[in-house]
Enzyme design. Structure first.
Site, PDB file in Angstrom:
ATOM      1  N   ARG A   1       0.824  -1.215   0.000  1.00  0.00           N
ATOM      2  CA  ARG A   1       0.000   0.000   0.000  1.00  0.00           C
ATOM      3  C   ARG A   1       0.854   1.260   0.000  1.00  0.00           C
ATOM      4  NH1 ARG A   1      -2.414   1.236   4.279  1.00  0.00           N
ATOM      5  NH2 ARG A   1      -2.786  -0.865   5.032  1.00  0.00           N
TER       6      ARG A   1
ATOM      7  N   TYR B   1     -16.842  15.181 -16.356  1.00  0.00           N
ATOM      8  CA  TYR B   1     -17.302  13.799 -16.393  1.00  0.00           C
ATOM      9  C   TYR B   1     -18.401  13.627 -15.332  1.00  0.00           C
ATOM     10  CZ  TYR B   1     -17.317   8.836 -15.321  1.00  0.00           C
ATOM     11  OH  TYR B   1     -17.704   7.564 -15.056  1.00  0.00           O
TER      12      TYR B   1
ATOM     13  N   ASP C   1      -8.205  17.964 -15.938  1.00  0.00           N
ATOM     14  CA  ASP C   1      -8.430  16.570 -16.334  1.00  0.00           C
ATOM     15  C   ASP C   1      -8.043  16.462 -17.802  1.00  0.00           C
ATOM     16  OD1 ASP C   1      -9.551  14.147 -17.255  1.00  0.00           O
ATOM     17  OD2 ASP C   1     -11.028  14.150 -15.646  1.00  0.00           O
TER      18      ASP C   1
ATOM     19  N   LYS D   1      -8.848   5.056 -19.861  1.00  0.00           N
ATOM     20  CA  LYS D   1      -9.197   5.455 -21.222  1.00  0.00           C
ATOM     21  C   LYS D   1      -7.971   5.326 -22.145  1.00  0.00           C
ATOM     22  CE  LYS D   1     -12.979   6.352 -18.963  1.00  0.00           C
ATOM     23  NZ  LYS D   1     -13.313   7.654 -18.434  1.00  0.00           N
TER      24      LYS D   1
HETATM   25  C1  PLP Z   1     -13.876   8.153 -17.135  1.00  0.00           C
HETATM   26  C2  PLP Z   1     -13.480   9.503 -16.682  1.00  0.00           C
HETATM   27  C3  PLP Z   1     -13.180   9.751 -15.328  1.00  0.00           C
HETATM   28  C4  PLP Z   1     -13.328   8.691 -14.256  1.00  0.00           C
HETATM   29  O1  PLP Z   1     -12.356   7.694 -14.409  1.00  0.00           O
HETATM   30  P1  PLP Z   1     -12.577   6.156 -13.944  1.00  0.00           P
HETATM   31  O2  PLP Z   1     -11.291   5.523 -14.339  1.00  0.00           O
HETATM   32  O3  PLP Z   1     -13.783   5.640 -14.665  1.00  0.00           O
HETATM   33  O4  PLP Z   1     -12.785   6.186 -12.473  1.00  0.00           O
HETATM   34  C5  PLP Z   1     -12.734  11.018 -14.983  1.00  0.00           C
HETATM   35  N1  PLP Z   1     -12.617  11.997 -15.915  1.00  0.00           N
HETATM   36  C6  PLP Z   1     -12.913  11.791 -17.205  1.00  0.00           C
HETATM   37  C7  PLP Z   1     -12.764  12.904 -18.187  1.00  0.00           C
HETATM   38  C8  PLP Z   1     -13.347  10.545 -17.639  1.00  0.00           C
HETATM   39  O5  PLP Z   1     -13.664  10.360 -18.932  1.00  0.00           O
END
Ligand code: PLP
Length: 399
Positions: A72, A126, A191, A216
């Site tokens: 951890r 998101y 982000d 992603k």
């Molecule tokens: C999918 C997404 C998230 C969240 O990420 P997870 O890996 O699904 O927890 C945050 N920001 C954006 C822009 C996303 O497309």
């Protein structure tokens, strides 16, 4: 930890970093592929030394010298991915988490621990990021604003300004440099999930924190869930301490797959972006399509509105996968108002430009003509009101 000090003194292009960063020590060890370390604990006969290492981590959150004490606290395979992503984003460090939402949660907890619970945020975000802030699940309080209103929205207890650019799902873009300026000393979190460091490096424009849903594009194959924050070493230390205390760690196998994913990131993003730009051009010229959004900086995401029923487009695709998420080698399409942004209050959602007609497509690496053929027949079905059943439906269902 990964022997990256030599590399840090030289400047290498992004494509080179993508395949070498986080791996610089391998050849000296007689290895080619990075080892996967699945240990949850690390033996040490020197408990005085362990105590000193734990004290050092508690003081700064710096990665312990030598092996971690417990998984951890850190993992060598995950650390390779973190090193590589930091180099791609041009930051001192990066800290990986079990998902994008775990990464955002850790950022909010770092600020809350400092008594800075107020967040200023720009919509759209998101859907689940919006929900986490709006519901105040981690004790934060959010003020929604547009970029121009950011400076006026700041308070003495503001701990964070948050933005997505291009934003999920509308692909709205923000001038990050101007926004970072408006934030003053408050950290700006950008982000960068949609752009990836291939198209944009927010840290160069003044964002202190660069967040990714690594689920992603960084993973890129739809088979890893992960999140990561690229930032300066001081903030990274605080994030590691929160990660240690709350446990949202990334599994080493996921760390391995992400490092592997990074090596093809520039090639994937550029190829998928070419496809997306071509599809956006064709959609914009199509009378069945009311509106198309495609970012100025490019990318592999398209947002568009149809004159017909968007649910029929989703029901009509055969090659493109009707699914939430994005950034995979194959193309995905979804209806944000039904899925990715369903959790956002309907009025707030529409106010942020996420209309009930909007469709979001993540363009993959298929041949662009095959993608267009599929979109074209799905648009035809939507324009016809959904009463056209493609002849090959049965065969697809059976397969
Ligand atoms: C999918 C997404 C998230 C969240 O990420 P997870 O890996 O699904 O927890 C945050 N920001 C954006 C822009 C996303 O497309």
């Amino acid at each position: 930890m990964t022997g990256d000090d030599d590399a840090r003194t030289t400047t290498r292009a992004l494509a080179t970093e993508a395949v070498h960063a986080g791996r610089d020590d391998l050849a000296r060890q007689g290895l080619h592929a990075p080892p996967i370390d699945l240990s949850t604990t690390y033996p040490s006969f020197d408990s005085r030394g362990e105590a000193a290492r734990i004290d050092a981590f508690a003081a700064t959150g710096a990665e312990p010298d030598g092996p971690p004490v417990y998984a951890r606290l850190g993992n060598p395979t995950v650390a390779r991915f973190e090193t590589a992503l930091a180099r791609l984003e041009g930051t001192q460090a990066a800290v990986a988490f079990a998902s994008g939402m775990a990464a955002l949660s850790a950022v909010l907890l770092v600020r809350a621990a400092a008594g800075l619970r107020h967040v200023v945020a720009v919509r759209p975000l998101y859907g689940c990021s919006d929900h986490l802030l709006t519901a105040g699940l981690l004790g934060s309080e959010v003020t929604w604003t547009d970029p121009a209103g950011t400076a006026a929205a700041l308070r003495p207890d503001t701990g964070l300004v948050m933005v997505e650019s291009p934003a999920n799902p509308t692909l709205a873009e923000v001038d990050l440099r101007a926004l970072a300026h408006a934030c003053g000393s408050v950290p700006l979190l950008a982000d960068n999930t949609f752009a990836t460091p291939v198209l944009q490096r927010p840290a160069e424009r003044g964002a202190r924190l660069v967040l990714h849903s690594a689920t992603k594009y960084l993973g890129g194959h739809g088979d890893v869930m992960a999140g990561v924050v690229a930032c300066d070493e001081e903030f990274a230390g605080q994030l590691r301490q929160i990660r240690f205390a709350t446990g949202g760690v990334l599994h080493p196998l996921a760390g391995y797959l992400l490092l592997r994913g990074l090596s093809t990131l520039p090639v994937r993003v550029r190829a998928a972006s070419e496809n997306a730009a071509e599809l956006a051009r064709r959609l914009a010229a199509d009378p069945r399509v009311a509106r198309v959004r495609y970012p100025r900086i490019g990318g592999a995401m398209i947002a568009f509105e149809v004159h017909g029923d968007p649910h029929e487009v989703i029901a009509g695709v055969r090659l493109i996968t009707p699914a939430v998420s994005l950034g995979s080698v194959d193309s995905l399409i979804q209806h944000p108002a039904s899925i990715s942004h369903r959790i956002v209050d309907a009025e707030a959602r529409r106010g942020a430009g996420v209309s009930d007609r909007l469709l979001r497509m993540s363009v993959g690496l298929e041949d662009v003509e095959d993608l267009w053929t599929d979109l074209d027949q799905a648009l035809h079905r939507a324009a016809a009101g959904g009463d056209e059943t493609p002849g090959h439906t049965v065969a697809v269902a059976a397969g």
